[in-house]
Enzyme design. Structure first.
Site, PDB file in Angstrom:
ATOM      1  N   THR A  44      -3.093 -21.232 -14.595  1.00 46.62           N
ATOM      2  CA  THR A  44      -3.442 -20.189 -15.554  1.00 46.62           C
ATOM      3  C   THR A  44      -3.077 -20.572 -16.983  1.00 46.62           C
ATOM      4  O   THR A  44      -2.039 -21.178 -17.233  1.00 46.62           O
ATOM      5  CB  THR A  44      -2.731 -18.882 -15.179  1.00 46.62           C
ATOM      6  N   THR A  98       5.090 -20.238 -11.808  1.00 49.72           N
ATOM      7  CA  THR A  98       6.222 -20.081 -10.899  1.00 49.72           C
ATOM      8  C   THR A  98       6.894 -21.427 -10.654  1.00 49.72           C
ATOM      9  O   THR A  98       6.220 -22.434 -10.454  1.00 49.72           O
ATOM     10  CB  THR A  98       5.737 -19.493  -9.563  1.00 49.72           C
ATOM     11  N   GLU A 126      -3.434 -19.953   0.262  1.00 49.87           N
ATOM     12  CA  GLU A 126      -2.598 -19.399  -0.794  1.00 49.87           C
ATOM     13  C   GLU A 126      -2.725 -17.879  -0.854  1.00 49.87           C
ATOM     14  O   GLU A 126      -1.736 -17.171  -1.089  1.00 49.87           O
ATOM     15  CB  GLU A 126      -2.983 -20.020  -2.129  1.00 49.87           C
ATOM     16  N   GLN A 136       9.630   7.810  -3.465  1.00 51.75           N
ATOM     17  CA  GLN A 136       9.574   9.271  -3.454  1.00 51.75           C
ATOM     18  C   GLN A 136      10.548   9.856  -2.433  1.00 51.75           C
ATOM     19  O   GLN A 136      11.240  10.844  -2.718  1.00 51.75           O
ATOM     20  CB  GLN A 136       8.148   9.731  -3.148  1.00 51.75           C
ATOM     21  N   HIS A 159      13.254   8.561  -1.413  1.00 52.29           N
ATOM     22  CA  HIS A 159      14.630   8.328  -1.857  1.00 52.29           C
ATOM     23  C   HIS A 159      15.054   9.334  -2.936  1.00 52.29           C
ATOM     24  O   HIS A 159      16.250   9.433  -3.254  1.00 52.29           O
ATOM     25  CB  HIS A 159      14.775   6.920  -2.443  1.00 52.29           C
ATOM     26  N   GLY A 160      14.086  10.039  -3.509  1.00 56.01           N
ATOM     27  CA  GLY A 160      14.428  10.946  -4.596  1.00 56.01           C
ATOM     28  C   GLY A 160      14.928  10.179  -5.812  1.00 56.01           C
ATOM     29  O   GLY A 160      14.478   9.070  -6.099  1.00 56.01           O
ATOM     30  N   GLY A 161      15.889  10.738  -6.522  1.00 55.03           N
ATOM     31  CA  GLY A 161      16.414  10.113  -7.738  1.00 55.03           C
ATOM     32  C   GLY A 161      16.990   8.728  -7.501  1.00 55.03           C
ATOM     33  O   GLY A 161      16.896   7.842  -8.369  1.00 55.03           O
ATOM     34  N   GLY A 206      -2.628 -14.916  -7.705  1.00 55.37           N
ATOM     35  CA  GLY A 206      -3.492 -15.445  -6.661  1.00 55.37           C
ATOM     36  C   GLY A 206      -4.939 -15.025  -6.828  1.00 55.37           C
ATOM     37  O   GLY A 206      -5.749 -15.131  -5.895  1.00 55.37           O
TER      38      GLY A 206
END
Length: 380
Positions: free
Chosen positions: A127, A159, A245, A339, A341-343, A366
């Site tokens: 890239t 990478t 890949e 969501q 897990h909440g806060g 990719g």
């Protein structure tokens, strides 16, 4: 749900060893690596000592000569626990494959044993700023001068770029105007005069994985560094490897989703709200049921693609579909996990929060998912 039948006892024993390695030598350091934006160099050497690098490369070149299920095991185990820092898959299953499949005997004997031992870290530079997924529009070029190539240009989002010792660089070696027929793959050693690396890029997620921009200021390399017997074969070489890949991304995505589900299930079983565990509420159970079902579907699709890989029959269309669907799946599952897990789902000390910022890249690298849809649509 459905049992996985791909792996034999050798793969299972290998998986146990990989888990020990990740638990003892990766995860205790991962937070620090996220701060420094790359893993410690010696981790590559340790992975090489344990036989975790270039596993599919034949023994004569320093590898273990295993099938791609060994690579799959390592990728899955990293993703289950969110160990996104080590770029082992790019090194072993992309860069090493280019050298093994297209390199000369001299190139293979010189580089592959060093990559298998961890002495040399590999990267692939495709890239460029402004090109994105459009490889045919790259501007980096290699011009012949005597027995050498003079390479100029830059690459971005690479990478393993910061620690790389050997880079497979996509360059233009022709000016036919046809795009794909002008591309070649050339090996560039990191110590070459005129070659330089920027500091690791400040990414939203995957912070421990070194990703940087590379610069080629009239870098001179011998023409013998060309991968393949002639110029202009770069695009076909890239296409030959791209199905695998993209399946790598699918493997990582399903495993990421599984890890997010496991973390969310454990949290909802332990966390109590209004006097009972979160998992006791119907909405929670239904969300978890949906997550579990979608992951099972994605896993079966990926496992079927792996069967085709072992037979040498995986198509570009199937790989694109796997990458498209599973990378979207990972984002859906992780978002639901946050969501539930909440806060606490927004706190980076929780694995689900790290998965939230790490998983989003799967829909981009990719080849973007929009490109995947285009590839699939061509078969309609």
């Amino acid at each position: 749900m459905l049992p996985r039948t791909l792996f034999n006892s050798g793969h299972d024993e290998f998986r146990r060893m990989v888990r020990r390695f990740i638990d003892q030598e990766i995860m205790p350091h991962h937070a620090r690596w996220e701060e420094q934006q790359h893993i410690d160099r010696q981790v590559w050497n340790r992975a090489g000592e344990l036989g975790l690098l270039c596993m599919t490369i034949p023994e004569e070149y320093g590898g273990m000569g295993g099938d791609r299920l060994y690579s799959t095991v390592l990728m899955e185990e990293q993703s289950y626990v969110g160990a996104t820092g080590p770029g082992f898959a790019v090194h072993s299953d992309i860069v090493a494959n280019y050298i093994y499949n297209f390199g000369t005997q001299e190139q293979k004997h010189h580089w592959l044993p060093k990559m298998a031992s961890g002495e040399a870290v590999g990267a692939v530079a495709m890239t460029e700023p402004g090109t994105g997924s459009d490889l045919q529009s790259i501007k980096a070029k290699a011009v012949k001068e005597g027995d050498d190539y003079i390479i100029s240009g830059s690459k971005i989002f690479i990478t393993n770029g910061y620690l790389a010792d050997i880079i497979v660089v996509v360059v233009k070696t022709g000016n036919s105007g046809s795009g794909s027929k002008d591309l070649s793959l050339v090996l560039v050693e990191a110590g070459r005069e005129g070659f330089s690396k920027a500091k690791p890029l400040h990414k939203v997620g995957m912070k421990a994985q070194d990703t940087c921009e590379l610069f080629f200021d009239n870098v001179r390399v011998p023409q013998s560094n060309l991968l393949g017997s002639e110029e202009g074969r770069g695009f076909s070489q890239l296409m030959q490897e791209l199905a695998w890949e993209r399946l790598i991304i699918a493997i990582l995505s399903v495993a990421t989703a599984q890890g997010a589900y496991d973390a969310t299930l454990a949290y909802t079983q332990d966390r109590r709200v209004f006097g009972q565990p979160v998992v006791a509420y119907q909405n929670t159970r239904f969300k978890l049921a949906e997550m579990k079902t979608e992951i099972a579907v994605g896993q079966q699709f990926v496992d079927r693609c792996l069967e085709l890989v072992l037979k040498g029959e995986l198509t570009q269309e199937a790989a694109a579909a796997a990458k498209l669907w599973t990378s979207e799946l990972a984002c859906r599952v992780v978002d639901e996990g946050v969501q539930l897990h909440g806060g606490y789902g927004y706190m980076l000390e929780y694995p689900i929060a790290r998965a939230y910022i790490d998983s989003r890249a799967g829909r981009i690298y990719g080849g973007t998912n929009e490109i995947m849809k285009e590839l699939i649509a061509r078969s309609l």
